[in-house]
Design a protein around this motif. Structure first.
Motif, PDB file in Angstrom:
ATOM      1  N   GLU A 160      41.693  35.537  27.541  1.00 35.26           N
ATOM      2  CA  GLU A 160      43.065  36.054  27.415  1.00 35.26           C
ATOM      3  C   GLU A 160      43.084  37.292  26.519  1.00 35.26           C
ATOM      4  OE1 GLU A 160      45.651  32.942  26.129  1.00 35.26           O
ATOM      5  OE2 GLU A 160      45.294  31.704  27.912  1.00 35.26           O
ATOM      6  N   GLY A 163      42.369  40.295  28.310  1.00 32.75           N
ATOM      7  CA  GLY A 163      43.304  40.532  29.401  1.00 32.75           C
ATOM      8  C   GLY A 163      43.692  41.980  29.599  1.00 32.75           C
ATOM      9  N   ARG A 167      42.201  42.505  35.340  1.00 28.87           N
ATOM     10  CA  ARG A 167      43.397  42.446  36.187  1.00 28.87           C
ATOM     11  C   ARG A 167      43.647  41.041  36.737  1.00 28.87           C
ATOM     12  NH1 ARG A 167      41.969  47.522  39.886  1.00 28.87           N
ATOM     13  NH2 ARG A 167      39.865  46.768  39.346  1.00 28.87           N
ATOM     14  N   ARG A 168      42.656  40.188  36.663  1.00 36.17           N
ATOM     15  CA  ARG A 168      42.846  38.782  37.011  1.00 36.17           C
ATOM     16  C   ARG A 168      41.882  37.939  36.177  1.00 36.17           C
ATOM     17  NH1 ARG A 168      41.107  38.255  43.256  1.00 36.17           N
ATOM     18  NH2 ARG A 168      42.855  39.696  43.403  1.00 36.17           N
ATOM     19  N   GLN A 169      42.248  36.681  35.960  1.00 39.01           N
ATOM     20  CA  GLN A 169      41.418  35.781  35.168  1.00 39.01           C
ATOM     21  C   GLN A 169      40.499  34.978  36.104  1.00 39.01           C
ATOM     22  OE1 GLN A 169      41.232  35.017  31.719  1.00 39.01           O
ATOM     23  NE2 GLN A 169      42.412  36.872  31.345  1.00 39.01           N
ATOM     24  N   GLU A 171      38.191  31.652  37.383  1.00 37.70           N
ATOM     25  CA  GLU A 171      38.300  30.195  37.341  1.00 37.70           C
ATOM     26  C   GLU A 171      37.274  29.680  36.331  1.00 37.70           C
ATOM     27  OE1 GLU A 171      37.646  28.728  41.271  1.00 37.70           O
ATOM     28  OE2 GLU A 171      38.893  30.306  42.160  1.00 37.70           O
ATOM     29  N   GLY A 183      35.199  32.905  40.883  1.00 40.96           N
ATOM     30  CA  GLY A 183      36.367  33.677  41.278  1.00 40.96           C
ATOM     31  C   GLY A 183      36.009  35.076  41.726  1.00 40.96           C
ATOM     32  N   MET A 185      36.757  38.949  41.244  1.00 38.92           N
ATOM     33  CA  MET A 185      37.322  39.923  40.321  1.00 38.92           C
ATOM     34  C   MET A 185      37.519  41.245  41.048  1.00 38.92           C
ATOM     35  SD  MET A 185      37.421  37.831  37.819  1.00 38.92           S
ATOM     36  CE  MET A 185      38.016  38.921  36.506  1.00 38.92           C
ATOM     37  N   ARG A 186      38.253  42.143  40.442  1.00 34.36           N
ATOM     38  CA  ARG A 186      38.617  43.381  41.115  1.00 34.36           C
ATOM     39  C   ARG A 186      37.536  44.458  41.041  1.00 34.36           C
ATOM     40  NH1 ARG A 186      44.145  43.623  42.067  1.00 34.36           N
ATOM     41  NH2 ARG A 186      43.628  45.451  43.332  1.00 34.36           N
ATOM     42  N   GLU A 190      34.738  44.447  35.586  1.00 34.17           N
ATOM     43  CA  GLU A 190      35.494  43.294  35.095  1.00 34.17           C
ATOM     44  C   GLU A 190      34.627  42.028  35.103  1.00 34.17           C
ATOM     45  OE1 GLU A 190      39.849  43.328  36.393  1.00 34.17           O
ATOM     46  OE2 GLU A 190      38.993  45.004  37.542  1.00 34.17           O
TER      47      GLU A 190
END
Length: 217
Positions: A160, A163, A167-169, A171, A183, A185-186, A190
């Motif tokens: 966090e 953050g 752009r996204r967290q 899993e 997960g 990521m962009r 990242e």
């Protein structure tokens, strides 16, 4: 952390009317690479550094290829016997309650090694690159975190905190001492952030199923 927490208060200073040779002797004796220049009222009016002294005629340093005015200024700086003639002025300074991040930014942007520290416009210290390195060297790895719940909380808090650049967290799963991060990521950058964060908490032994999302064309 603030400037006042790390600055040096053992100050070697010099007057603009003192000789260049005296400045060099003080630097050698005090093992410093720069001296604040104070006027008769003890106000900060400049800095004289090793860099200024390296441009001296005693070393055979050329005047350079600038225009007439620039070469004339270089001539004075390289041959005058007074500190006031070759000191850097106006001098960049910082307040004692400024954050260390501001020190690092000013030192980096201006390519300098030290900053005079002021309190109510009066010189009270010097903060240098070496002082910032001491802060870094005093750190170290965090204490080992034990228990799945504690590890999970620590990881989520760190992610966090990151953050601002994610752009996204991802899993995150923690079970029986095993960490699994997954997960899409962009960007690869990242993913590198997530891997660095997880590695800083649990080390390199985690299961990694991160991938970069493929943007539609």
């Amino acid at each position: 952390m603030r400037v006042q927490d790390v600055m040096s208060t053992r100050l070697a200073t010099i007057s603009p009317e003192h000789s260049v040779w005296h400045a060099a002797q003080i630097m050698l004796t005090e093992h410093v690479s720069g001296l604040p220049v104070l006027d008769d009222a003890q106000a900060l009016i400049g800095m004289v550094t090793e860099g200024d002294l390296l441009r001296r005629s005693e070393l055979g340093t050329p005047l350079g290829d600038g225009g007439v005015q620039e070469r004339a200024r270089a001539y004075v700086k390289s041959r005058s016997w007074k500190v006031g003639a070759l000191m850097s002025a106006p001098v960049l300074s910082i307040d004692e309650d400024a954050p260390l991040s501001q020190v690092a930014m000013l030192l980096g942007l201006n390519r300098i090694k030290r900053l005079p520290v002021l309190r109510d416009a009066r010189l009270v210290g010097i903060v240098s690159r070496a002082d910032l390195l001491k802060v870094i060297s005093a750190g170290g790895p965090d204490a080992e975190i034990r228990g799945d719940a504690a590890v999970s909380r620590a990881l989520r808090a760190r992610l966090e905190e990151a953050g601002a650049v994610l752009r996204r967290q991802p899993e995150l799963h923690v079970a029986a001492g095993r960490v699994h991060v997954a997960g899409t990521m962009r960007s690869q950058e990242e993913i590198d952030v997530v891997r660095m964060v997880v590695d800083s908490v649990v080390g390199s032994g985690f299961k990694d199923d991160l991938t970069v999302v493929k943007e539609p064309r």
